[in-house]
Design an enzyme around this catalytic site. Structure first.
Site, PDB file in Angstrom:
ATOM      1  N   THR A   1       0.821  -1.207   0.000  1.00 59.51           N
ATOM      2  CA  THR A   1       0.000   0.000   0.000  1.00 59.51           C
ATOM      3  C   THR A   1       0.857   1.260   0.000  1.00 59.51           C
ATOM      4  O   THR A   1       1.977   1.262   0.520  1.00 59.51           O
ATOM      5  CB  THR A   1      -0.911   0.016   1.244  1.00 59.51           C
ATOM      6  N   ASP A   2       0.292   2.338  -0.541  1.00 58.55           N
ATOM      7  CA  ASP A   2       0.982   3.629  -0.502  1.00 58.55           C
ATOM      8  C   ASP A   2       1.094   4.177   0.917  1.00 58.55           C
ATOM      9  O   ASP A   2       1.904   5.063   1.190  1.00 58.55           O
ATOM     10  CB  ASP A   2       0.280   4.652  -1.406  1.00 58.55           C
TER      11      ASP A   2
ATOM     12  N   LYS B   1       2.190  -3.441   7.215  1.00 54.08           N
ATOM     13  CA  LYS B   1       2.457  -3.643   5.793  1.00 54.08           C
ATOM     14  C   LYS B   1       3.901  -3.276   5.451  1.00 54.08           C
ATOM     15  O   LYS B   1       4.540  -3.956   4.639  1.00 54.08           O
ATOM     16  CB  LYS B   1       1.484  -2.813   4.952  1.00 54.08           C
TER      17      LYS B   1
END
Length: 332
Positions: free
Chosen positions: A124-125, A153
């Site tokens: 994810t960003d 993450k």
């Protein structure tokens, strides 16, 4: 080609399975999913059952992960499985560490033992944290996660890349921006806004609503992941985004216009550690693999709104938890 797709009953994972089935007539896919609250077996409707297999399993169950990897011997493992809702991570951080870090470690060890051709980690960003305008995050940026979700993450990303350097495991990592599209679980911003507009409910927006997000249509994301698996360089990270950011208030206005109804915005207390802006540079994937997003935000939102308006019963079943009974038929 044979794929083991974890988290394939979720929104993005099921769209990826659909994309591969539709574009590779000889591909076989095994979906491994624990059917937590955001998993929905209705997402399997229309899949070619001759090429698609579902296995009820949790990636935290190391023995089960090894058993299924050995049984199916996939060419690729694609890890979509994750606890992914930031609000929930603030309430239950250890659940996110368990699934997103320890679960990923189990998959990596299985991939190493059975010599899988490619392990792809979907990230994810949010691992980059706040990005001040007008800057865009690039793959080499220092990670600065703000929530237990994004920290878990980021940890998984580092673990995946360490298996490339230490063990030579062929891995790739993709970091995507916010996905949207038909059939997304309505805890996420866009489907929740649409649902509330359709039902004349106030739209809860954190703080001042000026948080900026990059919105990516789910099919564009799936196409990018496919290209990375097929042609991406081992040990590399690729950002996937639209490079078009809007504020949450702007998103509300766009959706109100698309639905064609008025709505009341309720500004609620901001959540702890809320990042103000995410924005990805996609120069690397564009330059190396030739990927660009095909669905712009206006077209994507129009398709998404139409789907939710045409599937009101589905929305009600999700909001009322009726889909859980259907899920139970798949649990053995």
């Amino acid at each position: 080609m044979k794929y083991l797709v974890t988290g394939g009953a979720g929104f993005i994972g099921s769209n990826f399975i659909s994309y591969i089935l539709n574009n590779y007539p000889d591909a076989e896919l095994v979906c491994l999913d624990s059917l937590t609250y955001a998993g929905n077996v209705s997402n399997f409707a229309g899949f070619d059952k001759c090429r698609f297999t579902f296995e009820y399993a949790d990636i935290c169950d190391r023995e089960r992960v090894f058993e299924l990897t050995e049984r199916y011997m996939p060419d690729f493992i694609v890890n979509f499985a994750a606890e992914s809702h930031v609000d929930r991570s603030i309430l239950y951080p250890t659940a996110f560490v368990s699934t997103n870090v320890l679960g990923t470690a189990n998959l990596l060890d299985a991939a190493k033992q059975f010599k899988i051709s490619r392990f792809h980690q979907v990230s994810t960003d949010e691992v980059y944290g706040d990005v001040d305008a007008p800057h865009f995050s690039v793959e080499s940026d220092t990670l600065c996660p703000s929530s237990p979700y994004s920290a878990s993450k980021a940890s998984a990303d580092m673990l995946v890349l360490s298996y490339f350097r230490t063990f030579g495991l062929p891995v790739t990592v993709s970091r995507c921006s916010n996905n949207y599209g038909p059939g997304q679980f309505p805890e996420k911003l866009i489907p929740l806004i649409i649902y509330n507009i359709m039902n004349d409910k106030p739209i809860g927006i954190y703080g001042n609503g000026l948080q900026c997000r990059d919105w990516l249509y789910v099919e564009d994301h799936c196409r990018a992941v496919d290209m990375i698996i097929q042609h991406g360089r081992e040990g590399e990270i690729y950002n996937i985004g639209s490079m078009h950011t809007v504020t949450n208030l702007e998103m509300v206005d766009m959706l109100v216009s698309a639905v064609g109804r008025t709505a009341l915005v309720d500004h609620i207390t901001d959540r702890p550690g809320h990042d103000k802006r995410y924005a990805l540079s996609c120069d690397k994937i564009k330059g190396e693999l030739g990927w660009t997003p095909c669905v712009d935000i206006e077209k994507g939102l129009a398709k998404t709104v139409k789907w939710y308006m045409d599937n009101r019963d589905w929305c009600e079943d999700i909001m009322n938890g009726k889909y859980i009974e259907k899920n139970k038929e798949y649990i053995k």
